[in-house]
Write an enzyme that holds these catalytic residues in place. Sequence first.
Site, PDB file in Angstrom:
ATOM      1  N   GLU A  91      -5.064  -8.816   0.832  1.00  0.00           N
ATOM      2  CA  GLU A  91      -5.797  -8.000   2.165  1.00  0.00           C
ATOM      3  C   GLU A  91      -7.358  -7.841   1.725  1.00  0.00           C
ATOM      4  O   GLU A  91      -7.740  -7.444   0.633  1.00  0.00           O
ATOM      5  CB  GLU A  91      -5.355  -6.967   2.415  1.00  0.00           C
ATOM      6  N   GLU A  93       1.032  -1.124  -0.174  1.00  0.00           N
ATOM      7  CA  GLU A  93      -0.107   0.130   0.154  1.00  0.00           C
ATOM      8  C   GLU A  93       0.847   1.160  -0.170  1.00  0.00           C
ATOM      9  O   GLU A  93       0.624   2.237   0.946  1.00  0.00           O
ATOM     10  CB  GLU A  93      -0.885   0.036   1.089  1.00  0.00           C
TER      11      GLU A  93
END
Length: 470
Positions: A382, A176
């Site tokens: 995720e 991320e």
Amino acid sequence: MTHTHVRRGERVLPRFPEGFLWGTATAAYQIEGAVKEDGRGASIWDAFCAEPGRIRNGDTGDVACDHYHRWPEDVALMAGLGVDAYRFSVAWPRIQPEGRGPANAAGLDFYDRLVDALAERQITPALTLYHWDLPQALQDGGGWLNRDTAHRFAEYAGLVADRLGDRVGIWITLNEPFVHMSEGYAIGTHAPGETLLLDALPVAHHLLLGHGLAVPVLRERTSGQIAITNNYSPVWTATGAPADRRAADAFDALQNRLFTDPVLLGRLPDLAAFGVPAEPDYIRDGDLAVISAPLDRLGVNYYSPTRIAAPGGSGDAAPGASVLSEVEGHIQAAGLPFADTPIEGYPVTAFGWPVVPGGLHELLTGLRGTYGEALPPILITENGCSARDEPGTPDRDRIAYLDGHIRALHRAIEDGVDVRGYFIWSLIDNFEWAEGNDQRFGLVHVDFATQKRTPKASYHWLRDQLAARR
Ligand code: IFM
């Protein structure tokens, strides 16, 4: 085996393609603790947590889930769950306490033992090299604002791959980077706490350059698959008004394309709405070729969509309940060309994030539409939700969340998107960054006072679902 494992009243999940990986995910600073052991150096998160007022309730990752000492119990929990894979991250300051120079053998030993224990249980390790815990020594030299940090990252990647390249099947360079850039360097709600607003954009480039420089280093040292993990949010426009559409496009470029177009297409998205020229001076000749080195997988993290309006434009620009809402003030301060607005009519997680399983289908089919042949097979690295979990109280909300998202994922695969795995965030409750220990994402409850682990109803649900596949 038949479906008899799944409890009465539970719906059996649809069948996924042969070889599909089911896993759980964690990250070093969120679970390990032991921040001063075996030669680990300081990270930006140690420094950030030590600043009063940064983290809810003054929590820190000093102990977190004490996974550094309790990892055998955590591996046993994974084995009991029946997962095929485990995504974890390596703490860079354990390997290079000062962010450069030779490897600290004791740091590598920890991950070496973990990887071997996973292999004994037939669990494929999926290793993330960077989940935000930069060595503080590198931050002292400018952190990701300094181009040299990209070269340091590639050196670090080589040290880890030299030791673990023979046994780790999946290598994820960055986690991320959008969140790291925006929360860490633009608005300061994460470490290192910089508030540079749009002047943080060189961080994006240096993170991507670090990724690109690491890819050939990994290729040389491992036959594992190589990936980058981005967090994506399908962008909904508040209204069909042209101003809202333009705002949504601008937000999409920033959140969804800034870290993907350079990697998959070798070019920047159009950032003109942010005043960014087509060729910013921090990008040097040849950088985009380095960044677009071919990948084996794209890691996709999904939590919820975002609904965007023009700032003050459509008359519907009240702050939303998404991940952006907490930073709305900063967005306005930065004069950004979009405003986050509420998504209504869906349940919300404990974080207040809307639960929109169909958003995962929309995201995946959208990625395929945008990138076509350039899109490698996807791993959902995720997906999950926080809830106010107490031991003994069934976490029905989490089961509903996972069930809905896994079905949406299945529909995307049926519609032709090549997805090879799904990792639930998270195996255990852990340190949720600025929220401290307050937001619980685990399939397993952790009592942070005693470190007692208690599997939740969602753990048993997933275990039964996975057993039913066999
Ligand atoms: O806990 C984080 C993780 O570190 C990165 N992705 C989102 C999770 C939940 O907020």
